[in-house]
Design an enzyme around this catalytic site. Structure first.
Site, PDB file in Angstrom:
ATOM      1  CE  LYS A  12      42.068  43.016  29.682  1.00 12.32           C
ATOM      2  NZ  LYS A  12      43.374  42.324  29.469  1.00 12.32           N
ATOM      3  CE1 TYR A  52      44.360  41.083  34.777  1.00 14.33           C
ATOM      4  CE2 TYR A  52      44.309  43.474  34.765  1.00 14.33           C
ATOM      5  CZ  TYR A  52      43.971  42.255  34.190  1.00 14.33           C
ATOM      6  OH  TYR A  52      43.236  42.223  33.027  1.00 14.33           O
ATOM      7  CG  ASN A 115      44.394  41.438  25.916  1.00 11.86           C
ATOM      8  OD1 ASN A 115      43.861  42.201  26.726  1.00 11.86           O
ATOM      9  ND2 ASN A 115      44.943  40.294  26.273  1.00 11.86           N
ATOM     10  CG  HIS A 118      39.569  40.084  32.683  1.00  9.99           C
ATOM     11  ND1 HIS A 118      40.729  39.430  33.007  1.00  9.99           N
ATOM     12  CD2 HIS A 118      38.640  39.678  33.592  1.00  9.99           C
ATOM     13  CE1 HIS A 118      40.506  38.660  34.076  1.00  9.99           C
ATOM     14  NE2 HIS A 118      39.255  38.802  34.443  1.00  9.99           N
ATOM     15  CD  GLU A 129      39.076  37.590  37.602  1.00 13.55           C
ATOM     16  OE1 GLU A 129      38.209  37.533  36.711  1.00 13.55           O
ATOM     17  OE2 GLU A 129      40.265  37.271  37.422  1.00 13.55           O
TER      18      GLU A 129
END
Ligand code: ATP
Ligand code: MG
Length: 140
Positions: A12, A52, A115, A118, A129
């Protein structure tokens, strides 16, 4: 039972900005993941919303999609036996406060939102995805 699986990993924007790419890819290689394909992308807000979509309507959706489009990300297609669960184990808990020692999120995540990584959470979401970011010919 062990089955060969494919999963999507994303490094990310927070982790890319902090220079964590090499460390995270090293962890994947040490655990024997086959890297099928990878690309650096700077996705738009709309592209983040599409990725998302399952979280649309949740209180963190706006902030999450803004974060995911704030800078470049590295999307990686992985293959290994039990790849989905194993990559999630290496990532650690969503909230770094709960992440175990030795996990990627323990080392690199800043917060429950920022965080670091993913990982797909099931075979159907992995298929969606992977096809969101990669064409079939890129995954051989
Ligand atoms: P990911 O889907 O990114 O692999 P995950 O499966 O551990 O992570 P999800 O519940 O699918 O977590 O949430 C997707 C992402 O949304 C999280 O990784 C995090 O960036 C963000 N997020 C989740 N819960 C919160 C929250 N309570 N507050 C802010 N951001 C959140
Ligand atoms: Mg998830």
């Amino acid at each position: 039972m062990k089955t060969l699986q494919r999963t999507l990993a994303i490094i990310k924007p927070d982790a890319v900005a902090r220079g964590a790419i090499g460390d995270i890819i090293g962890s994947l290689e040490r655990r024997g993941f086959r890297i099928l394909s990878g690309k650096m992308l700077h996705i738009t807000r709309k592209q983040a919303e599409g990725f998302y979509a399952v979280h649309a309507g949740k209180p963190f959706f706006e902030s999450l999609t803004k974060f995911m489009s704030e800078g470049p990300i590295l999307v990686i297609a992985l293959e290994k036996e039990n790849a989905i669960a194993e990559w999630r184990e290496i990532m650690g808990a969503t909230n770094p406060a709960n992440a175990k020692e030795g996990t990627v999120r323990k080392k690199w995540a800043e917060s429950i939102e920022r965080n670091a990584v993913h990982g797909s959470d099931a075979e159907d979401t992995a298929r969606f995805e992977l096809s969101y970011f990669f064409a079939g010919y890129e995954l051989q």
